[in-house]
Scaffold this motif. Sequence first.
Motif, PDB file in Angstrom:
ATOM      1  N   LEU A 230       6.409   6.345 -10.999  1.00 29.92           N
ATOM      2  CA  LEU A 230       7.381   7.075 -10.185  1.00 29.92           C
ATOM      3  C   LEU A 230       7.969   6.205  -9.092  1.00 29.92           C
ATOM      4  N   GLY A 231       7.647   4.926  -9.129  1.00 32.17           N
ATOM      5  CA  GLY A 231       8.142   4.028  -8.097  1.00 32.17           C
ATOM      6  C   GLY A 231       7.422   4.182  -6.774  1.00 32.17           C
ATOM      7  N   ILE A 232       6.194   4.661  -6.809  1.00 36.23           N
ATOM      8  CA  ILE A 232       5.397   4.877  -5.600  1.00 36.23           C
ATOM      9  C   ILE A 232       4.291   3.844  -5.551  1.00 36.23           C
ATOM     10  N   GLU A 233       4.071   3.298  -4.364  1.00 31.21           N
ATOM     11  CA  GLU A 233       3.048   2.253  -4.239  1.00 31.21           C
ATOM     12  C   GLU A 233       1.647   2.841  -4.327  1.00 31.21           C
ATOM     13  N   ARG A 234       0.721   2.002  -4.778  1.00 37.22           N
ATOM     14  CA  ARG A 234      -0.677   2.415  -4.822  1.00 37.22           C
ATOM     15  C   ARG A 234      -1.224   2.557  -3.404  1.00 37.22           C
ATOM     16  N   GLY A 235      -2.196   3.443  -3.248  1.00 35.11           N
ATOM     17  CA  GLY A 235      -2.780   3.681  -1.942  1.00 35.11           C
ATOM     18  C   GLY A 235      -4.152   3.061  -1.805  1.00 35.11           C
ATOM     19  N   ASP A 236      -4.598   2.924  -0.581  1.00 31.29           N
ATOM     20  CA  ASP A 236      -5.957   2.463  -0.300  1.00 31.29           C
ATOM     21  C   ASP A 236      -6.471   3.220   0.918  1.00 31.29           C
ATOM     22  N   ARG A 237      -7.639   2.857   1.381  1.00 32.59           N
ATOM     23  CA  ARG A 237      -8.266   3.617   2.477  1.00 32.59           C
ATOM     24  C   ARG A 237      -7.615   3.362   3.825  1.00 32.59           C
ATOM     25  N   SER A 238      -6.665   2.418   3.897  1.00 32.35           N
ATOM     26  CA  SER A 238      -5.973   2.201   5.168  1.00 32.35           C
ATOM     27  C   SER A 238      -5.147   3.415   5.565  1.00 32.35           C
ATOM     28  N   ALA A 239      -4.858   4.298   4.580  1.00 33.42           N
ATOM     29  CA  ALA A 239      -4.122   5.518   4.894  1.00 33.42           C
ATOM     30  C   ALA A 239      -4.918   6.437   5.803  1.00 33.42           C
ATOM     31  N   PHE A 240      -6.257   6.218   5.855  1.00 27.09           N
ATOM     32  CA  PHE A 240      -7.118   7.074   6.672  1.00 27.09           C
ATOM     33  C   PHE A 240      -7.607   6.357   7.918  1.00 27.09           C
ATOM     34  N   PRO A 257       6.669   4.328   2.035  1.00 26.24           N
ATOM     35  CA  PRO A 257       8.073   4.469   1.613  1.00 26.24           C
ATOM     36  C   PRO A 257       8.388   5.822   0.986  1.00 26.24           C
ATOM     37  N   HIS A 258       7.376   6.466   0.386  1.00 21.92           N
ATOM     38  CA  HIS A 258       7.633   7.724  -0.305  1.00 21.92           C
ATOM     39  C   HIS A 258       7.249   8.952   0.517  1.00 21.92           C
ATOM     40  N   LEU A 259       6.350   8.770   1.502  1.00 28.17           N
ATOM     41  CA  LEU A 259       5.789   9.947   2.160  1.00 28.17           C
ATOM     42  C   LEU A 259       5.161   9.558   3.486  1.00 28.17           C
ATOM     43  N   ASP A 260       5.364  10.386   4.495  1.00 30.73           N
ATOM     44  CA  ASP A 260       4.663  10.238   5.775  1.00 30.73           C
ATOM     45  C   ASP A 260       3.519  11.244   5.808  1.00 30.73           C
ATOM     46  N   PHE A 261       2.336  10.786   6.211  1.00 27.49           N
ATOM     47  CA  PHE A 261       1.127  11.611   6.110  1.00 27.49           C
ATOM     48  C   PHE A 261       0.343  11.537   7.410  1.00 27.49           C
ATOM     49  N   ARG A 262      -0.129  12.677   7.876  1.00 28.01           N
ATOM     50  CA  ARG A 262      -1.023  12.728   9.018  1.00 28.01           C
ATOM     51  C   ARG A 262      -2.150  13.722   8.730  1.00 28.01           C
ATOM     52  N   ALA A 263      -3.351  13.385   9.191  1.00 28.21           N
ATOM     53  CA  ALA A 263      -4.499  14.281   9.091  1.00 28.21           C
ATOM     54  C   ALA A 263      -5.199  14.314  10.434  1.00 28.21           C
ATOM     55  N   SER A 264      -5.658  15.484  10.799  1.00 23.40           N
ATOM     56  CA  SER A 264      -6.397  15.675  12.038  1.00 23.40           C
ATOM     57  C   SER A 264      -7.813  16.129  11.716  1.00 23.40           C
ATOM     58  N   VAL A 265      -8.784  15.521  12.391  1.00 21.58           N
ATOM     59  CA  VAL A 265     -10.164  16.002  12.344  1.00 21.58           C
ATOM     60  C   VAL A 265     -10.481  16.528  13.741  1.00 21.58           C
ATOM     61  N   LEU A 266     -10.646  17.845  13.821  1.00 22.07           N
ATOM     62  CA  LEU A 266     -10.869  18.534  15.091  1.00 22.07           C
ATOM     63  C   LEU A 266     -12.302  19.063  15.115  1.00 22.07           C
ATOM     64  N   ALA A 283       5.318  14.744   4.878  1.00 20.56           N
ATOM     65  CA  ALA A 283       6.756  14.898   4.705  1.00 20.56           C
ATOM     66  C   ALA A 283       7.236  13.833   3.733  1.00 20.56           C
ATOM     67  N   VAL A 284       7.970  14.256   2.704  1.00 21.66           N
ATOM     68  CA  VAL A 284       8.518  13.290   1.745  1.00 21.66           C
ATOM     69  C   VAL A 284       9.783  12.680   2.337  1.00 21.66           C
ATOM     70  N   ARG A 285      10.052  11.438   1.933  1.00 23.22           N
ATOM     71  CA  ARG A 285      11.206  10.722   2.488  1.00 23.22           C
ATOM     72  C   ARG A 285      12.485  10.966   1.710  1.00 23.22           C
ATOM     73  N   THR A 286      12.381  11.256   0.412  1.00 19.17           N
ATOM     74  CA  THR A 286      13.573  11.508  -0.400  1.00 19.17           C
ATOM     75  C   THR A 286      13.312  12.712  -1.295  1.00 19.17           C
ATOM     76  N   GLY A 287      14.381  13.342  -1.722  1.00 20.09           N
ATOM     77  CA  GLY A 287      14.251  14.510  -2.594  1.00 20.09           C
ATOM     78  C   GLY A 287      13.562  14.192  -3.900  1.00 20.09           C
ATOM     79  N   ARG A 289      11.093  12.454  -4.403  1.00 18.70           N
ATOM     80  CA  ARG A 289       9.632  12.399  -4.250  1.00 18.70           C
ATOM     81  C   ARG A 289       8.993  13.791  -4.176  1.00 18.70           C
ATOM     82  N   ARG A 290       9.830  14.829  -4.230  1.00 19.91           N
ATOM     83  CA  ARG A 290       9.259  16.167  -4.140  1.00 19.91           C
ATOM     84  C   ARG A 290       8.434  16.519  -5.373  1.00 19.91           C
ATOM     85  N   ILE A 291       8.719  15.902  -6.496  1.00 18.63           N
ATOM     86  CA  ILE A 291       7.892  16.127  -7.692  1.00 18.63           C
ATOM     87  C   ILE A 291       6.471  15.629  -7.416  1.00 18.63           C
ATOM     88  N   TYR A 292       6.382  14.454  -6.806  1.00 18.33           N
ATOM     89  CA  TYR A 292       5.067  13.916  -6.449  1.00 18.33           C
ATOM     90  C   TYR A 292       4.350  14.856  -5.491  1.00 18.33           C
TER      91      TYR A 292
END
Length: 328
Positions: A230-240, A257-266, A283-287, A289-292
Motif C-alpha cells: 500500500l506504499g506504507i513504510e514498515r513500523g518498529d518499536r520507535s513508534a512507542f 508519512p501515512h498516519l499520525d499516531f498518539r497513545a496515552s498511558v494514564l 489521523a491519516v494524512r491522505t484519503g 490511507r483510509r483503507i489502511y
Amino acid sequence: MVQISNVHEREFPVPAEEIGRLLDRAGATDDPLWPSPTWPPMRFDRPLGVGASGGHGSIRYRVTGYEPGRRVEFTFVAPTGIVGTHVLEVEPTGPDTSVLRHRLAGRLTGSMRLLWPLLVRTLHDTVLEHLLDNAEHALTGAVRSPYRYPLRARLAAASETCRVRAVPVPPEARLLHAWPGRRDLADAYAVRMPPGTSVLPLEWVDAVFQDPPAPVLALMRLRNRLVPLLGIERGDRSAFAPLRQTTNEVLLGTDAPHLDFRASVLVEPDGGGTTVTVATTAAVRTGARRIYLAVVKLVHPAVVRAMLRRAARRATAPGAVRRSATRG
C-alpha cells in the motif's frame, strides 16, 4: 448438611511477638501477610477490632474476636455461602519458635456446596499458602519453598484483577487532548488494579508496549509484510517512544508519512487501587490511507486489550513486587 474444616499452618524460627506484629496489621493498607495484588485486598470499614466489617472480593465477614498479637476471628456474612468462622492465630512453640495458623470451620450452603469442592477449596488453599509465604519472607527475608499456584488458581486470580474494559477517552489524559491532530481514530481501554501495583506511568508504558503477547507480535510481523503493497513504510518499536510525560501520564507516538499516531498511558491511583488507561488517537494524512485505517480499526481493540491484559496479569502474578501507593 456439609461441614468443612480446613487448617493451614507454618512454624517459624521467631518469637510469637514478631508474628503478632504482622497479624495486627491485617486489613491495613500495608498488610504484610495478605497476598495482594495477586488477589483483591482484605479491607475493613474501620481499624482491626471486634465489629469491623469487610472482606476480600466477594467474600464478606466481620471481626468477632480479637486478641492483639495473638488471634483474630472472622465470622462469614451472607451471602458468602459459608456459615461459620475463620481464624488467624499465633501459637508459641518454644522460646524462639512459633506457629502461624489459619483455621476455617463451618457449614456450606446453597451453591457453595458445589463450588467448594470444584474450585473454592483450591483457591482458599492457594491464598492461605501464599499468605504463609508472605509471612515467611517478612520474618526471615526469604521463602525456602514457595508455593506453586495450581492452574485453576492462576486463572482465577487473573480473572479477578485483570478485567479490561472499553471506556471514553478520559478528560484527565491532558497530554493526549493537547495534541492538535485530527481524530480519525479515538478509543480507550482501562483496567482496575488492586493496591500494591505500580503507580508509575513509565513502568506501565514498558509493561504494555515493550513486551506484547505473541499473537500481537505475529500481527505486527504480518502488518510489516503487507503494508509495502500500500506504499506504507514498515513500523518498529520507535513508534512507542515516550514524547512527553507528567506525574500520571505518558504520551507516546510518531508522525509517519501515512498516519499520525498518539497513545496515552494514564495512571490514576486512589484509596482502593489504581486505574490504568491506554487511550489512542490517530489521523491519516491522505484519503487513500483510509483503507489502511479501516483495517486498523478492526484489529486495534483486540490488540490493545491483549497488551493491557498481559501487563496487568504480570503485575498481579504471584511473586510480583509490591509497590507503594505513592510515587517515588
